[in-house]
Design a protein around this motif. Structure first.
Motif, PDB file in Angstrom:
ATOM      1  N   ASN A 190       0.820  -1.215   0.000  1.00  0.00           N
ATOM      2  CA  ASN A 190       0.000   0.000   0.000  1.00  0.00           C
ATOM      3  C   ASN A 190       0.851   1.261   0.000  1.00  0.00           C
ATOM      4  O   ASN A 190       0.476   2.277  -0.595  1.00  0.00           O
ATOM      5  CB  ASN A 190      -0.949   0.000   1.199  1.00  0.00           C
ATOM      6  CG  ASN A 190      -2.248  -0.719   0.901  1.00  0.00           C
ATOM      7  OD1 ASN A 190      -2.851  -0.522  -0.143  1.00  0.00           O
ATOM      8  ND2 ASN A 190      -2.682  -1.572   1.814  1.00  0.00           N
ATOM      9  N   ARG A 191       1.981   1.207   0.672  1.00  0.00           N
ATOM     10  CA  ARG A 191       2.868   2.373   0.701  1.00  0.00           C
ATOM     11  C   ARG A 191       3.532   2.605  -0.659  1.00  0.00           C
ATOM     12  O   ARG A 191       3.659   3.733  -1.120  1.00  0.00           O
ATOM     13  CB  ARG A 191       3.942   2.198   1.785  1.00  0.00           C
ATOM     14  CG  ARG A 191       3.440   2.404   3.209  1.00  0.00           C
ATOM     15  CD  ARG A 191       4.603   2.557   4.174  1.00  0.00           C
ATOM     16  NE  ARG A 191       5.466   1.384   4.191  1.00  0.00           N
ATOM     17  CZ  ARG A 191       5.302   0.342   4.997  1.00  0.00           C
ATOM     18  NH1 ARG A 191       4.275   0.324   5.845  1.00  0.00           N
ATOM     19  NH2 ARG A 191       6.136  -0.678   4.957  1.00  0.00           N
ATOM     20  N   LEU A 192       3.948   1.502  -1.294  1.00  0.00           N
ATOM     21  CA  LEU A 192       4.716   1.622  -2.535  1.00  0.00           C
ATOM     22  C   LEU A 192       3.849   1.648  -3.790  1.00  0.00           C
ATOM     23  O   LEU A 192       4.187   2.305  -4.776  1.00  0.00           O
ATOM     24  CB  LEU A 192       5.707   0.458  -2.635  1.00  0.00           C
ATOM     25  CG  LEU A 192       6.775   0.385  -1.543  1.00  0.00           C
ATOM     26  CD1 LEU A 192       7.687  -0.809  -1.769  1.00  0.00           C
ATOM     27  CD2 LEU A 192       7.589   1.672  -1.496  1.00  0.00           C
ATOM     28  N   HIS A 193       2.731   0.922  -3.746  1.00  0.00           N
ATOM     29  CA  HIS A 193       1.880   0.795  -4.935  1.00  0.00           C
ATOM     30  C   HIS A 193       0.417   0.905  -4.515  1.00  0.00           C
ATOM     31  O   HIS A 193      -0.355  -0.051  -4.656  1.00  0.00           O
ATOM     32  CB  HIS A 193       2.118  -0.560  -5.625  1.00  0.00           C
ATOM     33  CG  HIS A 193       3.551  -0.874  -5.879  1.00  0.00           C
ATOM     34  ND1 HIS A 193       4.259  -0.346  -6.947  1.00  0.00           N
ATOM     35  CD2 HIS A 193       4.432  -1.664  -5.197  1.00  0.00           C
ATOM     36  CE1 HIS A 193       5.501  -0.803  -6.923  1.00  0.00           C
ATOM     37  NE2 HIS A 193       5.635  -1.607  -5.875  1.00  0.00           N
ATOM     38  N   PRO A 194      -0.007   2.060  -4.024  1.00  0.00           N
ATOM     39  CA  PRO A 194      -1.364   2.174  -3.471  1.00  0.00           C
ATOM     40  C   PRO A 194      -2.469   1.915  -4.487  1.00  0.00           C
ATOM     41  O   PRO A 194      -3.480   1.291  -4.161  1.00  0.00           O
ATOM     42  CB  PRO A 194      -1.413   3.617  -2.947  1.00  0.00           C
ATOM     43  CG  PRO A 194      -0.327   4.335  -3.682  1.00  0.00           C
ATOM     44  CD  PRO A 194       0.740   3.327  -3.919  1.00  0.00           C
TER      45      PRO A 194
END
Length: 292
Positions: free
Chosen positions: A171-175
């Protein structure tokens, strides 16, 4: 703390007050019990224990909504108070289960047993309560079937720390990709959680259900199949590495908790025409004994 109980037997106000006082170790004068006929202006709203008693129809006779002030010590769990109340009154006490299934209840008896129960509430203007199924016999419920209640196992809360950490990282890198239902990133998070639930449930010796329905076991085993496919072709290398790291830990625990299987699991779960085409090594191991 609040408690929601249903009793099979009709109970008087005095009986409820005396039982709550005894179970909670407070003076009976500090317990205020009211029903539909009670004058609300005469109630002791400062009592340590407040209880609303309602008469209901069907297999259940009495509904009790109990509020216990924080100053009462100790504060029993709902299960503890229901069991104590059943023992003191001789009544069968139903209380709601944790799982998010409206029909999921527990039934505590005066003899000290606690078993799962499926409770149906009709849509009539005056609701009718029916205890359809119990997982162990209850003498006061002769018409209820005795069977395992599968739907609550699916909803049973099981912690999945590895899957949660993996999902948070995605979620942080590829929300955008992770939140898109059906995307490879979303599938990786979802299927990892399913696989971890199976392994953690197995690790706990199938607590608190004591078993696992075969269709749910199959669903979570197939989640592991899907994870293998995602690893091979649908995830970028950086995400695949993260997923493999989580799987290494879970797979090792799964191996520790299972025994080699020559084909019993396939025979139990799969139709004959697909048994030979199911190749993941996790199909060659099974819990002993099988949990259903």
């Amino acid at each position: 703390m609040t408690y929601n109980f249903l009793t099979l037997e009709p109970l008087s106000l005095d009986t409820v007050a005396a039982a709550l006082a005894r179970c909670l170790n407070v003076d009976v004068h500090e317990v205020e019990v009211a029903d539909e006929g009670t004058d609300q202006d005469l109630r002791n709203w400062e009592a340590l224990v407040l209880c609303e008693k309602t008469t209901v129809r069907g297999d259940v006779s009495t509904s009790l909504d109990v509020y216990v002030q924080q100053s009462v010590d100790p504060q029993p769990t709902e299960r503890e108070l229901a069991s104590a109340f059943a023992w003191v009154t001789g009544a069968v006490v139903l209380f709601p289960a944790q799982e998010a299934v409206p029909s999921a209840y527990w039934a505590a008896t005066a003899e000290g047993s606690v078993t799962r129960a499926r409770l149906d509430v009709s849509d009539d203007d005056e609701a009718r309560y029916t205890v359809e199924t119990v997982e162990a016999p209850v003498a006061q419920l002769p018409r209820a079937s005795v069977a395992r209640i599968a739907e609550v196992v699916r909803e049973q809360p099981i912690a999945t720390p590895l899957a949660e950490a993996f999902a948070a990282h995605l979620n942080r890198l590829h929300p955008v990709e992770t939140s898109a239902t059906g995307s490879p990133f979303w599938l990786a998070s979802d299927r990892l959680a399913a696989w971890e639930k199976l392994v953690r449930h197995m690790e706990s010796a199938w607590a608190s259900s004591g078993w696992c329905p075969p269709d749910l076991y199959l669903e979570r085993l197939r989640a592991r199949d899907e994870l293998e496919g995602l690893l091979r072709s649908q995830l970028p290398d950086s995400v695949a590495v993260l997923l493999q790291n989580a799987l290494d830990s879970l797979d090792a625990l799964f191996t520790e908790l299972t025994v080699p299987d020559p084909g019993v699991l396939r025979e139990e779960l799969l139709p004959a025409d697909v048994r030979s085409s199911t190749n993941g090594w996790w199909w060659d191991r099974r819990p002993d004994p099988l949990p259903w």
